[in-house]
Write a protein that holds these residues in place. Structure first.
Motif, PDB file in Angstrom:
ATOM      1  N   LYS A 444      17.232 -27.032 139.450  1.00 22.75           N
ATOM      2  CA  LYS A 444      17.018 -28.458 139.153  1.00 22.75           C
ATOM      3  C   LYS A 444      16.269 -29.159 140.276  1.00 22.75           C
ATOM      4  O   LYS A 444      15.435 -30.034 140.042  1.00 22.75           O
ATOM      5  CB  LYS A 444      18.365 -29.146 138.918  1.00 22.75           C
ATOM      6  CG  LYS A 444      19.046 -28.694 137.632  1.00 22.75           C
ATOM      7  CD  LYS A 444      20.410 -29.366 137.485  1.00 22.75           C
ATOM      8  CE  LYS A 444      21.118 -28.899 136.209  1.00 22.75           C
ATOM      9  NZ  LYS A 444      22.450 -29.526 136.065  1.00 22.75           N
ATOM     10  N   SER A 445      16.585 -28.785 141.540  1.00 19.27           N
ATOM     11  CA  SER A 445      16.009 -29.505 142.682  1.00 19.27           C
ATOM     12  C   SER A 445      14.496 -29.315 142.780  1.00 19.27           C
ATOM     13  O   SER A 445      13.774 -30.231 143.207  1.00 19.27           O
ATOM     14  CB  SER A 445      16.685 -29.043 143.976  1.00 19.27           C
ATOM     15  OG  SER A 445      16.374 -27.677 144.194  1.00 19.27           O
ATOM     16  N   TYR A 446      13.938 -28.226 142.395  1.00 24.98           N
ATOM     17  CA  TYR A 446      12.503 -27.988 142.525  1.00 24.98           C
ATOM     18  C   TYR A 446      11.706 -28.490 141.320  1.00 24.98           C
ATOM     19  O   TYR A 446      10.499 -28.675 141.395  1.00 24.98           O
ATOM     20  CB  TYR A 446      12.232 -26.486 142.737  1.00 24.98           C
ATOM     21  CG  TYR A 446      10.815 -26.221 143.163  1.00 24.98           C
ATOM     22  CD1 TYR A 446      10.367 -26.604 144.426  1.00 24.98           C
ATOM     23  CD2 TYR A 446       9.918 -25.647 142.282  1.00 24.98           C
ATOM     24  CE1 TYR A 446       9.061 -26.393 144.810  1.00 24.98           C
ATOM     25  CE2 TYR A 446       8.604 -25.413 142.659  1.00 24.98           C
ATOM     26  CZ  TYR A 446       8.170 -25.792 143.925  1.00 24.98           C
ATOM     27  OH  TYR A 446       6.866 -25.566 144.302  1.00 24.98           O
ATOM     28  N   LYS A 447      12.376 -28.762 140.225  1.00 23.20           N
ATOM     29  CA  LYS A 447      11.731 -29.265 139.013  1.00 23.20           C
ATOM     30  C   LYS A 447      10.621 -28.340 138.549  1.00 23.20           C
ATOM     31  O   LYS A 447       9.435 -28.720 138.468  1.00 23.20           O
ATOM     32  CB  LYS A 447      11.159 -30.677 139.241  1.00 23.20           C
ATOM     33  CG  LYS A 447      12.219 -31.710 139.572  1.00 23.20           C
ATOM     34  CD  LYS A 447      11.613 -33.075 139.791  1.00 23.20           C
ATOM     35  CE  LYS A 447      12.686 -34.109 140.124  1.00 23.20           C
ATOM     36  NZ  LYS A 447      12.104 -35.452 140.345  1.00 23.20           N
ATOM     37  N   LEU A 448      10.982 -27.102 138.283  1.00 25.73           N
ATOM     38  CA  LEU A 448      10.028 -26.139 137.766  1.00 25.73           C
ATOM     39  C   LEU A 448       9.586 -26.554 136.374  1.00 25.73           C
ATOM     40  O   LEU A 448      10.377 -27.097 135.586  1.00 25.73           O
ATOM     41  CB  LEU A 448      10.657 -24.740 137.692  1.00 25.73           C
ATOM     42  CG  LEU A 448      11.038 -24.091 139.032  1.00 25.73           C
ATOM     43  CD1 LEU A 448      11.779 -22.785 138.778  1.00 25.73           C
ATOM     44  CD2 LEU A 448       9.804 -23.829 139.866  1.00 25.73           C
ATOM     45  N   PRO A 449       8.310 -26.346 136.002  1.00 22.61           N
ATOM     46  CA  PRO A 449       7.837 -26.724 134.663  1.00 22.61           C
ATOM     47  C   PRO A 449       8.602 -25.957 133.581  1.00 22.61           C
ATOM     48  O   PRO A 449       8.850 -26.511 132.503  1.00 22.61           O
ATOM     49  CB  PRO A 449       6.359 -26.340 134.684  1.00 22.61           C
ATOM     50  CG  PRO A 449       6.232 -25.314 135.767  1.00 22.61           C
ATOM     51  CD  PRO A 449       7.231 -25.721 136.783  1.00 22.61           C
ATOM     52  N   VAL A 450       8.950 -24.735 133.877  1.00 27.74           N
ATOM     53  CA  VAL A 450       9.699 -23.907 132.926  1.00 27.74           C
ATOM     54  C   VAL A 450      10.687 -23.059 133.740  1.00 27.74           C
ATOM     55  O   VAL A 450      10.328 -22.527 134.792  1.00 27.74           O
ATOM     56  CB  VAL A 450       8.752 -22.972 132.123  1.00 27.74           C
ATOM     57  CG1 VAL A 450       9.560 -22.115 131.164  1.00 27.74           C
ATOM     58  CG2 VAL A 450       7.730 -23.783 131.350  1.00 27.74           C
ATOM     59  N   ASN A 537      -2.653 -22.449 134.308  1.00 29.14           N
ATOM     60  CA  ASN A 537      -2.085 -22.171 132.986  1.00 29.14           C
ATOM     61  C   ASN A 537      -0.863 -21.263 133.096  1.00 29.14           C
ATOM     62  O   ASN A 537       0.172 -21.497 132.446  1.00 29.14           O
ATOM     63  CB  ASN A 537      -3.136 -21.499 132.094  1.00 29.14           C
ATOM     64  CG  ASN A 537      -4.264 -22.480 131.739  1.00 29.14           C
ATOM     65  OD1 ASN A 537      -4.046 -23.708 131.708  1.00 29.14           O
ATOM     66  ND2 ASN A 537      -5.461 -21.966 131.469  1.00 29.14           N
ATOM     67  N   SER A 538      -0.966 -20.239 133.912  1.00 30.40           N
ATOM     68  CA  SER A 538       0.180 -19.322 134.099  1.00 30.40           C
ATOM     69  C   SER A 538       1.358 -20.052 134.729  1.00 30.40           C
ATOM     70  O   SER A 538       2.535 -19.810 134.390  1.00 30.40           O
ATOM     71  CB  SER A 538      -0.231 -18.143 134.988  1.00 30.40           C
ATOM     72  OG  SER A 538      -1.223 -17.357 134.372  1.00 30.40           O
ATOM     73  N   PHE A 539       1.073 -20.953 135.677  1.00 30.90           N
ATOM     74  CA  PHE A 539       2.127 -21.705 136.363  1.00 30.90           C
ATOM     75  C   PHE A 539       2.923 -22.534 135.363  1.00 30.90           C
ATOM     76  O   PHE A 539       4.167 -22.543 135.391  1.00 30.90           O
ATOM     77  CB  PHE A 539       1.501 -22.588 137.446  1.00 30.90           C
ATOM     78  CG  PHE A 539       2.510 -23.337 138.259  1.00 30.90           C
ATOM     79  CD1 PHE A 539       3.136 -22.733 139.347  1.00 30.90           C
ATOM     80  CD2 PHE A 539       2.860 -24.658 137.931  1.00 30.90           C
ATOM     81  CE1 PHE A 539       4.071 -23.437 140.092  1.00 30.90           C
ATOM     82  CE2 PHE A 539       3.790 -25.340 138.680  1.00 30.90           C
ATOM     83  CZ  PHE A 539       4.406 -24.735 139.769  1.00 30.90           C
ATOM     84  N   PHE A 540       2.246 -23.237 134.487  1.00 29.43           N
ATOM     85  CA  PHE A 540       2.932 -24.126 133.538  1.00 29.43           C
ATOM     86  C   PHE A 540       3.664 -23.336 132.452  1.00 29.43           C
ATOM     87  O   PHE A 540       4.562 -23.875 131.798  1.00 29.43           O
ATOM     88  CB  PHE A 540       1.932 -25.121 132.916  1.00 29.43           C
ATOM     89  CG  PHE A 540       1.513 -26.195 133.888  1.00 29.43           C
ATOM     90  CD1 PHE A 540       2.432 -27.133 134.371  1.00 29.43           C
ATOM     91  CD2 PHE A 540       0.213 -26.242 134.373  1.00 29.43           C
ATOM     92  CE1 PHE A 540       2.036 -28.097 135.284  1.00 29.43           C
ATOM     93  CE2 PHE A 540      -0.166 -27.210 135.286  1.00 29.43           C
ATOM     94  CZ  PHE A 540       0.736 -28.140 135.753  1.00 29.43           C
ATOM     95  N   SER A 547       0.572 -16.425 138.384  1.00 30.14           N
ATOM     96  CA  SER A 547      -0.151 -17.608 138.859  1.00 30.14           C
ATOM     97  C   SER A 547      -0.533 -17.435 140.328  1.00 30.14           C
ATOM     98  O   SER A 547      -1.665 -17.735 140.733  1.00 30.14           O
ATOM     99  CB  SER A 547       0.716 -18.856 138.685  1.00 30.14           C
ATOM    100  OG  SER A 547       0.081 -19.982 139.254  1.00 30.14           O
ATOM    101  N   LEU A 548       0.415 -16.929 141.126  1.00 28.36           N
ATOM    102  CA  LEU A 548       0.156 -16.717 142.551  1.00 28.36           C
ATOM    103  C   LEU A 548      -0.956 -15.690 142.757  1.00 28.36           C
ATOM    104  O   LEU A 548      -1.880 -15.911 143.547  1.00 28.36           O
ATOM    105  CB  LEU A 548       1.445 -16.262 143.247  1.00 28.36           C
ATOM    106  CG  LEU A 548       1.336 -15.922 144.736  1.00 28.36           C
ATOM    107  CD1 LEU A 548       0.869 -17.152 145.524  1.00 28.36           C
ATOM    108  CD2 LEU A 548       2.669 -15.411 145.282  1.00 28.36           C
ATOM    109  N   GLU A 549      -0.881 -14.601 142.015  1.00 27.29           N
ATOM    110  CA  GLU A 549      -1.894 -13.563 142.150  1.00 27.29           C
ATOM    111  C   GLU A 549      -3.284 -14.075 141.751  1.00 27.29           C
ATOM    112  O   GLU A 549      -4.286 -13.772 142.420  1.00 27.29           O
ATOM    113  CB  GLU A 549      -1.510 -12.358 141.286  1.00 27.29           C
ATOM    114  CG  GLU A 549      -0.302 -11.590 141.810  1.00 27.29           C
ATOM    115  CD  GLU A 549       0.095 -10.456 140.881  1.00 27.29           C
ATOM    116  OE1 GLU A 549      -0.517 -10.344 139.796  1.00 27.29           O
ATOM    117  OE2 GLU A 549       1.032  -9.687 141.242  1.00 27.29           O
TER     118      GLU A 549
END
Length: 571
Positions: A444-450, A537-540, A547-549
């Motif tokens: 919750k603290s980092y608020k990841l998109p998914v 796109n991969s991040f979301f 996404s990092l790669e």
């Protein structure tokens, strides 16, 4: 080369071979003849040496010494034996030699060899008889010189014995009379020797010399050993007997049981042996006396060791008497308390029959050991056994008690571990709940998109494992083995959830950092922009690793080695 030449050469070789064989056989024959001739010569010489001049010379000397019937009989017997050798044995040998010479002349080597061997044995037999006769005669002819030499040596020994006796006369007080009588006997024997020598009674001289030799030999032993025997038998051993008797009386008053040592009997036997030794000493018989006295001394010396052993054993017994009672009482109390709590333990924990049987077995063993201890104490009160035996019995009891104590300690640790395992499980339950909450708060603290795809699956598995663990803790009785398995499973799944969230957040942060860093190159490099768009796109979609790669690969086009710098920046 023609055939005639070959035949001639062959004939020459044949003739040469025949001549060679004849020469070799002739040489062998001559060598064999020489050997047999030498043997015949040696036999002739040996025959001539059978009756040599020495026998006749010694026999003539004896003839001059004959002055009594005994000597005359000996002389006549020797003459008869010499005559038999000269007139019967030697002629037989002469005849055998003639036969041997005839066989030699006739070259009858087969029988010659047997006759030579037979004659050698015959000559050896007769020669032995002749030598034996010579030795007997010489015993008389040389007896004066030999006996004088022996007597001279014996007189020197006798003077040394007398000197030592007179110098230390006080040491021989117990054997003074028999020694004086023996000295008189020796003086008489020396006088008898002189008389026999004057009368040429050589048959008696040998007996007298032997008697003198035996007597002086015995006196020498007496003079050497009597002082030691007297000191040991009259001073040392009586002192030991008195001292041992006092110690025995004192220790028996102090309740020491010394019956196994048989001290009174052995003292009586020692005194009998002393009387026997001094009885034999009065007739100057010292055979085995020193050995027997040393044996008696060694016995009494060993008693001091036994006394010390009993004293040490008493101290050991007294220590065991106190320590075993205290330890047995303590273990019995612990065992009884544990037996009383067995119902509570059975209710709380799933104990097997083996665990319950161990408790009962330990309790029974403690009671048996206490009974053994009481038996040993009864033996002590009745003075049945010596302390050396009682201390060994106590040692056995203590050893058994130590083994029971170890088993009881092990059982206590095993039962204590049940509570420890339950307590540890409850503590770990609280810890696991805290870790799950931390995992949820991190997401919750980092608020990841998914949220990560496997987060909720792992979260559900961990929560289910914790619930099963709670169910196991609420059971009565608890199976600790099953509980430990549940705890391990729940802990592993909880840590898995926590590590998943931690890794996802870390990867997402790095991916976001890489995209932000790469935005500076969007306007100047088309390929970088395309790669960053894919990374976004991969991040979301929640594919943070992809996404990092993708972001790193895009930036690496314009800035090689960016991966290492991004990690350093992230750290």
């Amino acid at each position: 080369m023609s055939r005639t030449t070959f035949i001639l050469i062959g004939a020459l070789y044949y003739i040469f071979t025949v001549i060679t064989i004849i020469l070799v056989l002739n040489l062998i024959n001559k060598k064999e003849q020489k050997k047999y001739k030498d043997e015949i010569t040696n036999l002739e010489r040996d025959k001539n040496l059978i009756v040599n001049a020495s026998i006749l010379s010694e026999l003539n000397k004896v003839n001059a010494l004959v002055n009594n019937d005994t000597m005359q009989k000996k002389y006549d017997n020797w003459c008869l034996r010499l005559k038999e050798i000269k007139e019967m044995e030697v002629p037989k040998i002469t005849d055998a030699l003639v036969e041997i010479e005839d066989s030699f002349v006739e070259k009858d080597y087969k029988t010659l060899k047997q006759k030579i061997a037979s004659l050698e044995l015959q000559i050896a037999y007769v020669k032995t008889k002749s030598n034996f006769l010579l030795d007997e005669i010489k015993e008389i002819t040389l007896s004066e010189e030999k006996n004088r030499e022996t007597i001279t040596k014996l007189k020197a020994d006798y003077r040394a014995i007398l000197t030592k006796y007179n110098t230390n006369k006080n040491e021989y007080s117990e054997v003074e009379k028999p020694l004086e009588l023996q000295f008189e006997n020796v003086d008489k024997l020396f006088s008898a020797f002189e008389v026999a020598m004057d009368k040429n009674e050589y048959t008696e001289v040998g007996k007298i010399v032997k008697a003198i030799d035996d007597t002086i030999g015995n006196l020498k032993i007496v003079i050497e050993e009597a002082p030691s025997i007297i000191i040991m038998g009259k001073k040392l051993i009586p002192a030991k007997i008195e001292d041992v008797s006092k110690i025995t009386t004192r220790m028996e008053k102090e309740n020491y049981n010394l019956e196994y040592l048989n001290i009174p009997y052995n003292i009586t036997e020692s005194e009998k042996k002393l009387n026997d030794i001094f009885g034999r000493l009065n007739v100057l018989n010292l055979e085995d006396s020193v050995f027997e006295l040393k044996t008696i001394l060694d016995y009494f010396d060993s008693l001091y060791h036994n006394f010390d052993k009993e004293k040490v054993s008493k101290r050991i017994f007294d220590d065991y008497q106190r320590s075993i009672l205290l330890k047995a009482t303590k273990l019995e109390k612990i065992s009884s308390d544990l037996t009383k709590k067995i119902d509570d333990l059975k209710y709380s924990y799933d104990l097997c029959d083996e665990d319950l049987n161990v408790l009962e077995s330990i309790h029974n063993e403690i009671l048996e050991i206490k009974e053994e201890y009481n038996n040993v104490i009864d033996m002590h009160r009745k003075h049945t056994y010596a302390y050396s035996r009682l201390s060994k019995e106590m040692e056995i009891v203590n050893s058994k008690l130590s083994k029971v104590e170890d088993r009881l300690d092990q059982t206590l640790r095993s039962l204590a571990s049940l509570k420890e395992d339950e307590k540890r499980a409850r503590e770990q339950l609280d810890e696991m709940k805290r870790i799950l909450n931390m995992a949820k708060m991190n997401i919750k603290s980092y608020k990841l998109p998914v949220s990560p795809k496997n987060f909720y699956i792992e979260l559900g598995e961990a929560a289910e494992a914790i619930n099963i663990m709670v169910t196991e803790l609420d059971k009565r009785p608890i199976s600790i083995k099953t509980l430990n398995t549940r705890v391990d499973t729940a802990r592993d799944l909880t840590l898995k959830v926590y590590n998943t969230t931690k890794e996802a957040i870390k990867t997402a942060k790095m991916a976001e950092t890489a995209i932000v860093y790469g935005n500076r190159y969007r306007a100047v490099h088309k390929e970088v922009e395309v790669g960053l768009i894919k990374a976004e796109n991969s991040f979301f979609k929640g594919n943070f690793k992809n996404s990092l790669e993708q972001a790193i690969n895009a930036i690496n086009i314009v800035e090689p080695g960016i991966h290492k710098r991004l990690i350093e920046e992230y750290k």
